[in-house]
Design an enzyme around this catalytic site. Structure first.
Site, mmCIF file in Angstrom:
data_model
loop_
_atom_site.group_PDB
_atom_site.id
_atom_site.type_symbol
_atom_site.label_atom_id
_atom_site.label_comp_id
_atom_site.label_asym_id
_atom_site.label_seq_id
_atom_site.Cartn_x
_atom_site.Cartn_y
_atom_site.Cartn_z
ATOM 1 N N SER A 206 54.417 -8.344 71.133
ATOM 2 C CA SER A 206 54.058 -9.323 70.113
ATOM 3 C C SER A 206 53.122 -10.409 70.620
ATOM 4 O O SER A 206 52.269 -10.897 69.885
ATOM 5 C CB SER A 206 55.325 -9.957 69.524
ATOM 6 O OG SER A 206 56.151 -8.970 68.948
ATOM 7 N N HIS A 252 54.929 -15.435 70.704
ATOM 8 C CA HIS A 252 53.951 -15.390 69.622
ATOM 9 C C HIS A 252 52.962 -16.546 69.718
ATOM 10 O O HIS A 252 51.750 -16.362 69.592
ATOM 11 C CB HIS A 252 54.667 -15.425 68.270
ATOM 12 C CG HIS A 252 55.496 -14.205 67.999
ATOM 13 N ND1 HIS A 252 56.008 -13.914 66.755
ATOM 14 C CD2 HIS A 252 55.883 -13.187 68.806
ATOM 15 C CE1 HIS A 252 56.677 -12.767 66.812
ATOM 16 N NE2 HIS A 252 56.634 -12.324 68.048
#
Length: 301
Positions: A206, A252
């Site tokens: 991610s 993230h």
């Protein structure tokens, strides 16, 4: 990053003269602000040919189709200065294949997971830590980027990689695209290591994927395309990031910031100092990554 230098004026010219746009390489009398994304020569609307990223000139289109570029045409380059290749998704396919291969290996040998995930120290107190980044296993910053445990997690990240990676690889070139991916993933891993609980294990691509999101937004803005779709998609992903408790938001955000910074350097670097600016920025981001890792390690040991 860089500012376009102003047009020089004569010693007795004290009036502000508007800057003239360059003329089309085939029609010099026609001013244009558009350049071919491969050779970067100015092209007017009549000469613009739609491409997967931006516009190309007729010579580069003929060269890509096998007709060969004109003798005076510059070597085809991407908007970031990379080499134009026959398969603009090769690196994306390789990255996707590595992620899938690691996933299959983890399913075949679940115990392998404990050696690949990102964790500060393991096992937790009162046991003596024997594994983790704080114990010198820095490789976990990398291996965790290619590890997934749930089918849905792998599927979501690989779909995002395919959707975002192809256009970015075509726009940046293979080397720059791979550098962006790895730097973004490492930044996400480092921020997770710095801020998350030292006994919290995390894994997934991610961080690198959010780096691709950030770089895509920069590229879309650079090409003056409609930014609303990418912004909407990014907002949705950020809402999911902070709305789902099991997601490591640090990865993230770290990846996103690194992707924006690195992506900006890739597509806005001045041509005369392009390589130095691009890879110099990547090196600075990696220095920050190392700094965060060293700082957290000092806190835990």
């Amino acid at each position: 990053m860089d500012q376009a230098p102003g047009s020089p004026q004569g010693p007795e010219d004290h009036s502000a003269q508007p800057a003239r746009s360059p003329g089309c390489y085939r029609h010099p009398d026609r001013e244009t602000g558009i350049r071919c994304t491969r050779c970067e020569r100015p092209i007017c609307p009549e000469c613009m040919v739609n491409a997967s990223v931006g516009f190309q000139c007729p010579d580069c289109v003929r060269g890509a189709s096998g007709g060969g570029p004109a003798p005076t045409a510059a070597r085809p380059r991407t908007i970031a200065g990379g080499t134009v290749t026959a398969d603009p998704r090769l690196v994306t396919k390789i990255l996707l294949g590595i992620n899938v291969a690691v996933f299959i290996a983890l399913k075949a040998s679940p115990s392998l997971r404990d050696h690949l995930v990102l964790v500060g120290t393991w096992p937790p107190a009162p046991f003596t830590p024997t594994q983790g980044v704080a114990e010198g296993e820095w490789y976990r910053l990398v291996t965790s980027m290619f590890s997934h445990e749930a089918y849905w997690h792998l599927a979501f990240n690989m779909l995002s990689l395919w959707w975002l990676g192809g256009p970015l690889e075509a726009a940046l070139g293979r080397a720059r695209y791979l550098t962006l991916y790895l730097v973004s993933g490492l930044a996400g891993s480092a921020l997770t290591y710095l801020l998350a609980s030292p006994i919290q294990a995390s894994l997934g691509a991610s961080g690198a994927i959010f780096g691709l999101f950030g770089a895509t937004a920069v590229l879309v803005r650079r090409l003056n395309y409609d930014m609303r779709p990418i912004i909407a998609l990014l907002v949705i992903n950020l809402v999911i990031t902070f709305g789902w408790s099991s997601i490591a938001w640090e990865a993230h955000i770290g990846g996103l910031v690194a992707g924006v910074v690195t992506g900006y350097a890739m597509v806005h670097a001045p041509r005369e100092r392009r390589t130095l600016t691009q890879y110099g920025t990547c090196a600075l981001v990696l220095v920050v990554v190392v700094g965060m890792t060293v700082l957290r390690t000092a806190q835990l040991t």
